[in-house]
Write a protein that holds these residues in place. Structure first.
Motif, PDB file in Angstrom:
ATOM      1  N   GLY A  43       0.817  -1.210   0.000  1.00 54.31           N
ATOM      2  CA  GLY A  43       0.000   0.000   0.000  1.00 54.31           C
ATOM      3  C   GLY A  43       0.850   1.259   0.000  1.00 54.31           C
ATOM      4  N   ASN A  44       1.910   1.273   0.809  1.00 55.36           N
ATOM      5  CA  ASN A  44       2.809   2.430   0.842  1.00 55.36           C
ATOM      6  C   ASN A  44       3.519   2.622  -0.494  1.00 55.36           C
ATOM      7  OD1 ASN A  44       2.167   3.022   3.497  1.00 55.36           O
ATOM      8  ND2 ASN A  44       3.839   1.798   4.323  1.00 55.36           N
ATOM      9  N   PHE A  45       3.924   1.525  -1.107  1.00 54.89           N
ATOM     10  CA  PHE A  45       4.596   1.564  -2.416  1.00 54.89           C
ATOM     11  C   PHE A  45       3.666   2.146  -3.484  1.00 54.89           C
ATOM     12  CE2 PHE A  45       5.349  -0.798  -6.445  1.00 54.89           C
ATOM     13  CZ  PHE A  45       6.573  -0.243  -6.791  1.00 54.89           C
ATOM     14  N   LEU A  46       2.421   1.692  -3.512  1.00 52.15           N
ATOM     15  CA  LEU A  46       1.464   2.190  -4.501  1.00 52.15           C
ATOM     16  C   LEU A  46       1.179   3.679  -4.274  1.00 52.15           C
ATOM     17  CD1 LEU A  46      -1.004  -0.829  -4.676  1.00 52.15           C
ATOM     18  CD2 LEU A  46       0.769  -0.217  -6.332  1.00 52.15           C
ATOM     19  N   ALA A  47       1.109   4.105  -3.020  1.00 55.63           N
ATOM     20  CA  ALA A  47       0.895   5.522  -2.714  1.00 55.63           C
ATOM     21  C   ALA A  47       2.093   6.358  -3.169  1.00 55.63           C
ATOM     22  CB  ALA A  47       0.645   5.702  -1.219  1.00 55.63           C
ATOM     23  N   GLU A  48       3.309   5.853  -2.972  1.00 55.74           N
ATOM     24  CA  GLU A  48       4.511   6.562  -3.414  1.00 55.74           C
ATOM     25  C   GLU A  48       4.556   6.664  -4.938  1.00 55.74           C
ATOM     26  OE1 GLU A  48       7.261   8.058  -1.983  1.00 55.74           O
ATOM     27  OE2 GLU A  48       6.242   7.918  -0.065  1.00 55.74           O
ATOM     28  N   MET A  49       4.162   5.595  -5.628  1.00 48.80           N
ATOM     29  CA  MET A  49       4.130   5.634  -7.093  1.00 48.80           C
ATOM     30  C   MET A  49       3.166   6.704  -7.576  1.00 48.80           C
ATOM     31  SD  MET A  49       4.639   1.927  -8.915  1.00 48.80           S
ATOM     32  CE  MET A  49       2.935   1.629  -8.985  1.00 48.80           C
ATOM     33  N   GLU A  50       2.036   6.836  -6.886  1.00 51.26           N
ATOM     34  CA  GLU A  50       1.040   7.835  -7.258  1.00 51.26           C
ATOM     35  C   GLU A  50       1.598   9.256  -7.100  1.00 51.26           C
ATOM     36  OE1 GLU A  50      -3.630   8.674  -6.358  1.00 51.26           O
ATOM     37  OE2 GLU A  50      -2.368   8.101  -4.673  1.00 51.26           O
ATOM     38  N   ARG A  51       2.417   9.467  -6.081  1.00 48.04           N
ATOM     39  CA  ARG A  51       3.008  10.788  -5.830  1.00 48.04           C
ATOM     40  C   ARG A  51       4.250  11.052  -6.682  1.00 48.04           C
ATOM     41  NH1 ARG A  51       1.414   9.525  -0.412  1.00 48.04           N
ATOM     42  NH2 ARG A  51       3.413   8.592   0.050  1.00 48.04           N
ATOM     43  N   SER A  52       4.745  10.063  -7.362  1.00 42.44           N
ATOM     44  CA  SER A  52       5.966  10.187  -8.153  1.00 42.44           C
ATOM     45  C   SER A  52       5.783  11.189  -9.296  1.00 42.44           C
ATOM     46  CB  SER A  52       6.331   8.813  -8.724  1.00 42.44           C
ATOM     47  OG  SER A  52       7.367   8.931  -9.669  1.00 42.44           O
ATOM     48  N   PRO A  53       6.837  11.959  -9.616  1.00 42.63           N
ATOM     49  CA  PRO A  53       6.749  12.859 -10.769  1.00 42.63           C
ATOM     50  C   PRO A  53       6.681  12.081 -12.087  1.00 42.63           C
ATOM     51  CG  PRO A  53       8.961  12.891  -9.848  1.00 42.63           C
ATOM     52  CD  PRO A  53       8.110  12.056  -8.930  1.00 42.63           C
ATOM     53  N   ARG A  54       7.049  10.842 -12.054  1.00 43.82           N
ATOM     54  CA  ARG A  54       7.006   9.965 -13.215  1.00 43.82           C
ATOM     55  C   ARG A  54       5.577   9.453 -13.395  1.00 43.82           C
ATOM     56  NH1 ARG A  54      11.368   7.161 -16.423  1.00 43.82           N
ATOM     57  NH2 ARG A  54       9.829   6.432 -17.841  1.00 43.82           N
ATOM     58  N   LEU A  55       5.102   9.355 -14.621  1.00 44.27           N
ATOM     59  CA  LEU A  55       3.755   8.821 -14.872  1.00 44.27           C
ATOM     60  C   LEU A  55       3.820   7.296 -14.901  1.00 44.27           C
ATOM     61  CD1 LEU A  55       2.600  11.251 -17.700  1.00 44.27           C
ATOM     62  CD2 LEU A  55       1.943  11.300 -15.303  1.00 44.27           C
ATOM     63  N   ILE A  56       3.159   6.676 -13.934  1.00 39.80           N
ATOM     64  CA  ILE A  56       3.171   5.213 -13.802  1.00 39.80           C
ATOM     65  C   ILE A  56       1.743   4.745 -13.598  1.00 39.80           C
ATOM     66  CG2 ILE A  56       4.045   3.251 -12.477  1.00 39.80           C
ATOM     67  CD1 ILE A  56       6.291   5.132 -11.461  1.00 39.80           C
ATOM     68  N   THR A  57       1.353   3.710 -14.331  1.00 45.05           N
ATOM     69  CA  THR A  57       0.027   3.132 -14.124  1.00 45.05           C
ATOM     70  C   THR A  57       0.183   1.704 -13.616  1.00 45.05           C
ATOM     71  OG1 THR A  57      -0.144   2.285 -16.387  1.00 45.05           O
ATOM     72  CG2 THR A  57      -1.023   4.480 -15.987  1.00 45.05           C
ATOM     73  N   VAL A  58      -0.726   1.306 -12.746  1.00 49.94           N
ATOM     74  CA  VAL A  58      -0.806  -0.095 -12.314  1.00 49.94           C
ATOM     75  C   VAL A  58      -1.910  -0.708 -13.157  1.00 49.94           C
ATOM     76  CG1 VAL A  58      -1.278  -1.672 -10.413  1.00 49.94           C
ATOM     77  CG2 VAL A  58      -0.057   0.466  -9.977  1.00 49.94           C
ATOM     78  N   ASP A  59      -1.516  -1.572 -14.078  1.00 55.20           N
ATOM     79  CA  ASP A  59      -2.464  -2.174 -14.997  1.00 55.20           C
ATOM     80  C   ASP A  59      -3.192  -3.364 -14.364  1.00 55.20           C
ATOM     81  OD1 ASP A  59      -1.602  -0.374 -17.071  1.00 55.20           O
ATOM     82  OD2 ASP A  59       0.159  -1.644 -17.328  1.00 55.20           O
ATOM     83  N   GLU A  60      -2.471  -4.085 -13.518  1.00 55.82           N
ATOM     84  CA  GLU A  60      -3.058  -5.286 -12.904  1.00 55.82           C
ATOM     85  C   GLU A  60      -2.160  -5.723 -11.750  1.00 55.82           C
ATOM     86  OE1 GLU A  60      -3.427  -9.846 -14.480  1.00 55.82           O
ATOM     87  OE2 GLU A  60      -3.941  -8.273 -15.909  1.00 55.82           O
TER      88      GLU A  60
END
Length: 102
Positions: A43-60
Motif C-alpha cells: 500500500g505504501n509503495f502504490l501511494a509513493e508511485m502515485e506521488r511520483s513525478p514519473r507517470l506510472i500506471t498499475v495495470d493489474e
C-alpha cells in the motif's frame, strides 16, 4: 521504481520488461514484476508511485493467498509476507515539435 522498492523493503523476485508501445501522444513501457512484501508495504509503495513525478500506471496486480498457502505455512508470521504479481507501465509523453513564430 526499483529505488521505491528498496525504500519499502521489497524482495524483487522477477522483473520482465515488455515491448514498448507508441500510443497517440505518448509511449507505454510495460513491466511485469513479482515481489514479496507485506500488505502495508504494498500500500505504501502504490501511494509513493502515485506521488511520483514519473507517470506510472498499475495495470493489474494479483496476490495468491489461497487455502493451500495457509495449510503449507508453519508459522503465522510467515503469512504476513505475500508474493505479489504486478503489471505496471511507465508513460512518456511525446513532446510537440511545433515552433512558435515571432
Amino acid at each position: 521504481i526499483t529505488n521505491l522498492m528498496d525504500q519499502h523493503n521489497f524482495a524483487l523476485l522477477k522483473i520482465r520488461p515488455r515491448v514498448r508501445e507508441k500510443k497517440e501522444n505518448y509511449y507505454v513501457a510495460p513491466y511485469e514484476l513479482t515481489i514479496k512484501c507485506t500488505y502495508e508495504n504494498l500500500g505504501n509503495f502504490l501511494a509513493e508511485m502515485e506521488r511520483s513525478p514519473r507517470l506510472i500506471t498499475v495495470d493489474e496486480f494479483s496476490i495468491k493467498n489461497g487455502i493451500e498457502r495457509i495449510k503449507s505455512t508453519v508459522k503465522e508470521e510467515d503469512l504476513l509476507v505475500q508474493e505479489v504479481k504486478l503489471k505496471i507501465s511507465t508513460l512518456t509523453l511525446i513532446k510537440s515539435k511545433v515552433k512558435l513564430l515571432s
